[in-house]
Design an enzyme around this catalytic site. Structure first.
Site, short mmCIF file in Angstrom:
data_model
loop_
_atom_site.label_atom_id
_atom_site.label_comp_id
_atom_site.label_asym_id
_atom_site.label_seq_id
_atom_site.Cartn_x
_atom_site.Cartn_y
_atom_site.Cartn_z
N THR A 95 0.96 -1.08 -0.15
CA THR A 95 -0.03 -0.11 0.02
C THR A 95 1.04 1.12 0.05
O THR A 95 1.94 0.91 0.08
CB THR A 95 -0.94 -0.03 1.25
OG1 THR A 95 -1.64 -1.12 1.12
CG2 THR A 95 -1.55 1.25 1.60
N GLY B 181 -0.61 -3.18 5.08
CA GLY B 181 -0.49 -4.57 5.94
C GLY B 181 -1.74 -5.30 5.56
O GLY B 181 -2.70 -4.97 4.52
N1 GLY Z 1 -3.83 -2.67 3.53
C1 GLY Z 1 -4.09 -2.86 2.10
C2 GLY Z 1 -5.30 -3.91 2.15
O1 GLY Z 1 -5.56 -4.98 2.96
O2 GLY Z 1 -6.19 -3.70 1.25
#
Ligand code: GLY
Length: 343
Positions: free
Chosen positions: A212, A263
């Site tokens: 991300t 995450g």
């Molecule tokens: N942290 C990004 C997702 O789990 O979509």
């Protein structure tokens, strides 16, 4: 006519008040006037990856951080800076957001993003968009042009048409690397009989599956903002939405902190990670570092990911429980630091 003792008392009170005010302003002036943290995800290369690959990521992180630093030096607002920096990541195929986003189990891309301004609590988010080149800018338009916080799917696409933001074919987001990872994940999933989707993903799905991008900022006026954007998890179910567009989970800003996470989204949602860090600072009297460590190493499980955060004094934190996290920190005192692993 006031008595001499009253005059002395008044003068002493005035002196005390001026001293307290001066001390406060010294404390404030001692801190950085602006500060910025960026991340490009906690799903990093292996430590053993060739140094040329690591150098490529460092160069991209430096480019994004330099842009943020220049914009903050010239006095741009926290909100403008976080959006601009996240757009750089969205246009960079190395990261799991925009171009270079992971594939879902159908071999398509569904993108999530959110943005939040601390001093107004204004926020906007989009989920499951498929043709918006820079989802973070659409999230900002949700914040500024609607009375809503979160638009998803076809509704978000229709809103994108109304606003005129740049559109692309879904295949624009494809990269060969992400396709290989999808094939690997689907093969492993089939082998292990885990047919129920991302929630049942094998551990190696997690290793390659997430990433991300995000940016948090304290600007020269002391205002905070956070922005986060993602393609989600490799091989996720069609329609799955993670923490990134969920305000308080993967992204949050108020007058005390700004936080952006990376995450396993389901875990970040369960533990309301970003808001929990803010609440520990606001109500629990913890420092930003203490709050971030308590949530990332206490509430989350190992390998769930990490966060970047900044507080109203300009203190910066980057904490993770994975092998590494693409990240960078900079502030007005001259700090400029880009890292992938612990050192
Ligand atoms: N942290 C990004 C997702 O789990 O979509």
């Amino acid at each position: 006519m006031p008595s001499p003792s009253r005059v002395v008392l008044f003068a002493l009170s005035l002196l005390l008040a001026l001293t307290v005010a001066a001390c406060r302003s010294v404390t404030h002036d001692d801190g950085p006037t602006w500060a910025i943290a960026i991340h490009g995800g906690a799903g990093t290369l292996d430590r053993a990856a060739p140094s040329s690959a690591q150098a490529e990521y460092r160069a991209s992180l430096s480019k994004a951080l330099e842009l943020g630093r220049e914009r903050l030096r010239r006095g741009d607002s926290a909100l403008d800076v976080v959006e601009a920096v996240v757009r750089v990541f969205e246009d960079d195929p190395l990261f799991n957001a925009g171009k270079g986003a992971v594939f879902n189990e159908q071999g398509a891309h569904e993108l999530d993003a959110s943005i939040m301004e601390g001093h107004t609590l204004a926020c906007g988010a989009v989920a499951g968009v498929r043709t918006v080149k820079n989802p973070i800018s659409l999230a900002r338009l949700v914040m500024e042009k609607t009375r809503h916080v979160l638009l998803m799917g076809d509704g978000a696409e229709q809103f994108a048409t109304l606003t005129g933001v740049e559109r692309v074919e879904n295949s624009y987001f494809d990269t060969e690397y992400r396709r290989k990872v999808l094939e690997e994940v689907l093969r492993e999933r089939q082998l292990k009989g885990a047919a129920l989707g991302a929630a049942q993903a094998a551990p190696s799905d997690v290793r390659h599956g997430y990433g991300t991008v995000g940016c948090v900022v304290r600007d020269q006026k002391g205002n905070l903002a956070a922005a986060t954007s993602t393609g989600g998890l490799t091989g996720k179910r069609w329609g799955r939405v993670g923490d990134t567009p969920v305000i308080g989970a993967g992204n949050y800003a108020d007058a005390f902190v700004a936080v952006s996470g990376t995450g396993t989204g389901e875990q970040f949602i369960r533990h309301t990670v970003a808001r929990s860090i803010g609440a520990r600072v606001q109500f629990g009297g913890q420092t930003l570092q203490q709050a971030a460590d308590a949530v990332v190493h206490g509430s989350l499980q190992p390998d769930d990911g990490g966060i970047i955060a900044v507080d109203r004094h300009g203190n910066l934190v980057a904490t993770y429980n994975s092998t590494g996290m693409y990240r960078g920190l900079a502030d007005s005192s001259g700090l400029f630091d880009v890292r992938i692993f612990d050192n």
